[in-house]
Design an enzyme around this catalytic site. Structure first.
Site, short mmCIF file in Angstrom:
data_model
loop_
_atom_site.label_atom_id
_atom_site.label_comp_id
_atom_site.label_asym_id
_atom_site.label_seq_id
_atom_site.Cartn_x
_atom_site.Cartn_y
_atom_site.Cartn_z
N HIS A 154 50.95 44.76 37.99
CA HIS A 154 51.61 43.34 37.72
C HIS A 154 51.52 43.26 35.92
O HIS A 154 51.91 42.03 35.40
CB HIS A 154 50.66 42.19 38.15
CG HIS A 154 49.37 41.95 37.28
ND1 HIS A 154 48.22 43.02 37.96
CD2 HIS A 154 48.84 41.29 36.19
CE1 HIS A 154 47.18 42.62 37.09
NE2 HIS A 154 47.59 41.57 36.20
C1 UD1 Z 1 47.58 36.35 34.57
C2 UD1 Z 1 46.67 36.80 33.38
C3 UD1 Z 1 46.28 38.20 33.54
C4 UD1 Z 1 45.83 38.65 35.19
C5 UD1 Z 1 46.64 38.08 36.06
C6 UD1 Z 1 46.35 38.00 37.66
C7 UD1 Z 1 47.07 36.03 31.26
C8 UD1 Z 1 47.74 36.14 29.65
N1 UD1 Z 1 47.29 36.87 32.20
O1 UD1 Z 1 48.85 37.27 34.36
O2 UD1 Z 1 45.32 38.73 32.59
O3 UD1 Z 1 45.47 39.82 35.05
O4 UD1 Z 1 47.17 36.65 35.83
O5 UD1 Z 1 47.33 37.93 38.48
O6 UD1 Z 1 46.23 34.84 31.38
N2 UD1 Z 1 53.55 32.97 39.01
C9 UD1 Z 1 53.78 32.53 40.60
N3 UD1 Z 1 52.75 31.67 41.03
C10 UD1 Z 1 51.52 31.57 40.55
C11 UD1 Z 1 51.15 32.32 39.35
C12 UD1 Z 1 52.21 32.84 38.60
O7 UD1 Z 1 54.87 32.67 41.00
O8 UD1 Z 1 50.57 31.06 41.20
C13 UD1 Z 1 54.69 33.95 38.47
C14 UD1 Z 1 55.22 32.99 37.24
O9 UD1 Z 1 56.77 33.36 37.63
C15 UD1 Z 1 54.77 33.29 36.21
C16 UD1 Z 1 54.44 34.51 36.37
O10 UD1 Z 1 54.00 34.73 37.84
O11 UD1 Z 1 55.60 32.99 35.17
C17 UD1 Z 1 53.24 35.16 35.59
O12 UD1 Z 1 51.94 34.13 35.43
P1 UD1 Z 1 51.01 34.09 34.43
O13 UD1 Z 1 49.92 33.01 34.74
O14 UD1 Z 1 51.83 33.75 33.24
O15 UD1 Z 1 50.51 35.38 34.09
P2 UD1 Z 1 50.25 36.72 35.05
O16 UD1 Z 1 51.21 37.91 34.84
O17 UD1 Z 1 49.91 36.21 36.49
#
Ligand code: UD1
Length: 382
Positions: free
Chosen positions: A217
């Protein structure tokens, strides 16, 4: 202690939940119990990314949910700060406890420190020395503004010392992540039952080599089309000799569709699953021949479980998993990945040992240290 305000415990994203669950249990079991207010920022909000983990880890419902959702780093961080500030004002906490390195960790730490509320950082001092990782920025800044720092491995203390953080603020307690592994192992279903619930064809359950588990991821691995295509190509080669179960983060799922690379996935050899619950994932990992991942948490969990782990990154902020555990850094190097898989399939996988204090009791050590630290502070401030 009765004059102290609550300990605000912050969770935001998936890897926070397994760290906070044992801390909450230890604070409740401490004599006297530490009063807690659980705040969920809502950085992760999907059932599979959040609610399911609360159930599996027996986390209580959050007292407050800030519901910030997704956004750019700036927007997400700013939104958490904006919504967290009134909570701090309303509850007058004795401290704010943050875990790990996600955006919510830094955002809540910044709000607290500027209000003169002590910040307690759990899993402090880990460094990848790669500032292109957003988590590395979150780690460095959170540690700089923390008043009490709990570490999972001894190298973390050296990292903090190099950054000028006084040693008396730092306390080595071990790894709360492993407290959850110990807690979860008793309740984790077998890999077979997890796979059967997804009606997996029998080759995944009866292949003589077993199966591998994959998670990816990190933006550096999945946000660029060529990089993701190349990685999926290598995984397809691995899958020719070892069926793979790939638990897909929403970011990766949407990029696979967006980049049009689904043709690299042969469903007979590589099974795509939605993000797994904590217990299902633990069962899948425990039964795996190897785990291929870019997650920080999985590097630690496989070391605790004694399962070989190939980390698809150039560096790790968790070097003890390489020095003592089952982890090997293979980056995106095709030859290194295939050679490591051949070693493992040939029975020459890496055997590790479980590091010091990764024993299921780290959270108890934190509660035992935090209570006197807080009471001493309140006496000296009175
Ligand atoms: C975040 C953390 C990362 C951790 C990861 C675990 C930061 C900078 N990064 O990254 O350290 O390893 O979580 O998963 O805080 N999304 C969904 N559903 C959700 C949450 C997110 O669909 O419940 C999608 C959205 O499109 C979103 C993308 O995932 O834009 C990324 O989510 P985000 O919270 O920005 O970062 P992660 O890549 O999950």
């Amino acid at each position: 202690m009765s004059r102290l305000g609550p300990v605000i415990c912050v969770v935001g994203a998936r890897p926070n939940f397994m760290k906070m669950a044992p801390i909450l249990r230890a604070m409740a079991a401490h004599s006297p119990p530490l009063p807690v207010l659980l705040v969920h920022t809502g950085q992760h909000y999907d059932k599979n990314m959040s609610d399911r983990l609360f159930e599996d880890l027996r986390l209580p419902r959050p007292d407050v949910n800030l519901e910030v959702g997704s956004g750019s780093h700036a927007i997400q961080t700013a939104e958490v700060m904006r919504r967290f500030e009134p909570i701090v004002d309303a509850h007058k906490p004795s401290c704010v406890v943050v875990v790990g390195d996600v955006n919510s960790t830094l955002a809540c730490s910044l709000v607290a420190v500027k209000k003169g509320v002590p910040v307690v950082h759990i899993e402090a001092g880990l460094r990848s020395y790669d500032r292109a990782m957003p988590e590395e920025i979150n780690r460095i800044l959170t540690d700089q503004i923390s008043d009490r720092l709990y570490t999972t491995e001894r190298t973390a203390q050296d990292n903090l010392a190099r950054e000028g953080i006084p040693g008396e603020r730092v306390c080595f307690v071990g790894n709360v992540m492993i407290d959850s592994v110990v807690f979860g192992r008793a309740n984790a279903p077998s890999a077979n039952s997890t796979l059967q619930t997804h009606q997996i064809e029998s080759q995944f359950l009866s292949h003589p080599a077993g199966y591998g588990v994959v998670t990816l991821h990190r933006p550096s691995n999945v946000d660029d089309a060529d990089t993701l295509r190349a990685l999926l190509g290598v995984l397809a080669e691995v899958a020719a000799s070892l069926p793979l179960v790939f638990a897909l983060h929403p970011r990766t799922r949407s990029n696979i569709d967006r980049f049009g690379v689904t043709d690299l996935i042969d469903p007979a050899r590589m099974l795509l699953l939605p993000p797994q619950g904590y217990l299902d994932m633990l069962g899948l990992m425990a039964g795996a021949t190897v785990v291929l991942t870019d997650s920080g948490g999985l590097q630690e969990e496989t070391t605790a479980l004694g399962v070989p782990c190939l980390t698809l990154r150039e560096n790790t902020e968790r070097p003890i998993t390489v020095e003592q555990g089952t982890n090997i850094l293979v980056g995106r190097d095709r030859a290194a990945i295939l050679a490591a898989i051949q070693d493992i399939l040939g029975g020459h996988g890496k055997h590790g040992r479980v590091p010091e204090y990764w024993d299921g009791h780290a959270a108890e050590r934190i509660a035992a240290d935090l209570y006197p630290w807080l009471t001493q502070r309140s006496v000296s401030l009175a």
